[in-house]
Enzyme design. Structure first.
Site, mmCIF file in Angstrom:
data_model
loop_
_atom_site.group_PDB
_atom_site.id
_atom_site.type_symbol
_atom_site.label_atom_id
_atom_site.label_comp_id
_atom_site.label_asym_id
_atom_site.label_seq_id
_atom_site.Cartn_x
_atom_site.Cartn_y
_atom_site.Cartn_z
ATOM 1 N N GLY A 54 -21.084 40.441 -13.745
ATOM 2 C CA GLY A 54 -20.655 41.112 -12.521
ATOM 3 C C GLY A 54 -21.505 42.346 -12.273
ATOM 4 C CB SER B 13 -37.158 40.561 -7.201
ATOM 5 O OG SER B 13 -37.712 41.855 -7.072
ATOM 6 C CG ASN B 14 -41.524 36.812 -9.142
ATOM 7 O OD1 ASN B 14 -40.828 36.929 -10.159
ATOM 8 N ND2 ASN B 14 -42.049 35.665 -8.764
ATOM 9 C CD GLU B 15 -41.110 40.304 -4.151
ATOM 10 O OE1 GLU B 15 -40.103 40.044 -4.841
ATOM 11 O OE2 GLU B 15 -41.764 39.433 -3.543
ATOM 12 C CB SER C 235 -25.855 41.189 -7.805
ATOM 13 O OG SER C 235 -27.029 41.099 -8.586
ATOM 14 C CD GLU D 9 -31.262 38.658 -16.573
ATOM 15 O OE1 GLU D 9 -31.298 39.869 -16.310
ATOM 16 O OE2 GLU D 9 -30.825 37.799 -15.796
#
Length: 397
Positions: free
Chosen positions: A126, A382-384, A128, A244
């Site tokens: 829990g 994220s990849n960014e 995001s 992770e």
């Protein structure tokens, strides 16, 4: 640096393969290949691994850990993926388990860790929220203390496999007046049977219901469910996210998918010969192979550099390229299947599992897996975000 395995490491790899290929049922591994794995498959597989001491090797030895080297951990992850064994549930073994083992009370350790390792408890994450994804510190869910309880109000979203969750570990704001948004956040364990929790499924582009959103309306949780210190949750969240990201390159999975692609190309007839003879497809396969070899070598180098047990910043390279490569491979598989990859019929079962495809040929699942793999660009950071980490921590820009 020597990237070849030592004789001892090769024996270690062979011992793992014996368990992965001979103890985990072939029908479960076949469903992993087809992208049709079920909750029961994940539970059964993890319990088999736990029975052989292979479910939580990176935990403290008191709770089932192995004290493996970084290279052994890398061999374990790659061989597990190559054998198409369901990865032990990340929410349990890579996220909340290490947090409880490191920061939890003795009572929490004894209550949760054995059941978490054996998947007697299915944990959900829990973290995001609608306005707190990549900017996680912007979360707004509150947990206000009232006597010996916290009262939780707010919303969580993108909760992967949350429909199966028995418990949730969440981040909530216990001090809304804190000066910085990273402050005043706590890490709390919530029994999902607690009154006031509502789940709403989110249907994805591949027709499945893999993620959910949860609403908390005056949910009362005992203060004893707080992990570590109040208002220190951001510290624990960073520890969790580092765990992770390890193993997220999925080299073993890409190796398996690549081998399937080569076999499929050899069996697929085209105008002259097979798809394996087609110059354009051969070129794309060769490019993928070169990227895969480079990724494997990089993973071995990064694993060797993480001797202190902390994630190397270069692990962001693994996440970025590993997920991009797997997306490329699923796109190639879609092309290799041709018209057999076209989805027809129902794509969703009663539990959201993709079913009812036009044929049992592997190509019939190519479209579903291609669509599902689009998520790789944003999960696990994220990849960014990874590009930013690489620029600052790896390249020093």
């Amino acid at each position: 640096m020597d990237l070849e395995y030592t004789p001892e490491e090769q024996r270690f790899r062979d011992e793992l393969r014996t368990v992965f290929y001979e103890k985990v049922p072939a029908e479960i591994r076949e469903r992993v290949v087809r992208g049709q794995i079920s909750r029961e498959d994940i539970v059964a597989s993890q319990r088999i691994l736990h029975e052989h001491g292979l479910a939580v090797p990176h935990w403290p030895t008191q709770w089932g850990g192995k004290k493996w080297t970084a290279t052994q951990q890398n061999i374990y992850a790659s061989e597990l993926q190559r054998a198409a064994v369901p990865t032990p549930l990340a929410f349990n073994v890579s996220m909340v388990g290490p947090i409880i083992a490191e920061f939890g009370s003795q009572e929490q350790k004894e209550k949760f860790l054995p059941a978490t390792a054996n998947l007697d408890i299915w944990w959900s994450q829990g973290f995001s929220e609608p306005e707190a994804g990549s900017d996680l510190a912007g979360l707004k869910t509150t947990a206000i203390r009232d006597g010996d309880e916290y009262v939780i109000n707010g919303q969580k979203t993108w909760t992967t496999l949350g429909q199966y969750g028995d418990w949730m570990f969440l981040l909530a704001r216990t001090n809304p007046g804190a000066e910085r948004k990273q402050q005043g956040i706590s890490f709390i364990l919530v029994d999902m049977k607690t009154p006031g929790i509502e789940r709403r499924p989110i249907k994805l582009i591949d027709g499945s219901v893999e993620v959910n959103e949860f609403f908390f309306d005056d949910v009362r949780v005992p203060v004893s469910n707080l992990v570590g210190e109040e208002n220190k949750g951001w510290t624990y969240a960073k520890f969790l996210l580092g765990n992770e990201r390890n193993g997220i390159a999925q080299v073993g999975t890409s190796q398996r998918v690549f081998a399937e692609l080569v076999d499929a190309a050899k069996e697929t007839d085209v105008e002259e010969g097979t798809l394996a003879d087609d110059p354009d497809f051969r070129s794309r396969l060769h490019t993928a192979k070169m990227r895969l070899l480079a990724l494997e070598a990089t993973q071995l180098r990064v694993a060797g550099a993480s001797a202190d047990g902390k994630p190397d910043p270069a692990s962001s390279l693994l996440k970025l390229e590993g997920t991009r490569l797997l997306q490329s491979l699923t796109a190639l598989r879609l092309d290799a299947g041709g018209t057999d990859s076209v989805l027809v019929g129902d794509t969703e079962g009663t539990d959201g599992t993709p079913v009812g495809l036009s044929s049992e040929h592997a190509a019939s699942t190519a479209a579903l897996q291609y669509l599902n793999m689009r998520k790789l660009s944003i999960f696990g950071g994220s990849n960014e975000i990874q590009r930013g980490v690489i620029a600052k921590a790896v390249l020093g820009l």
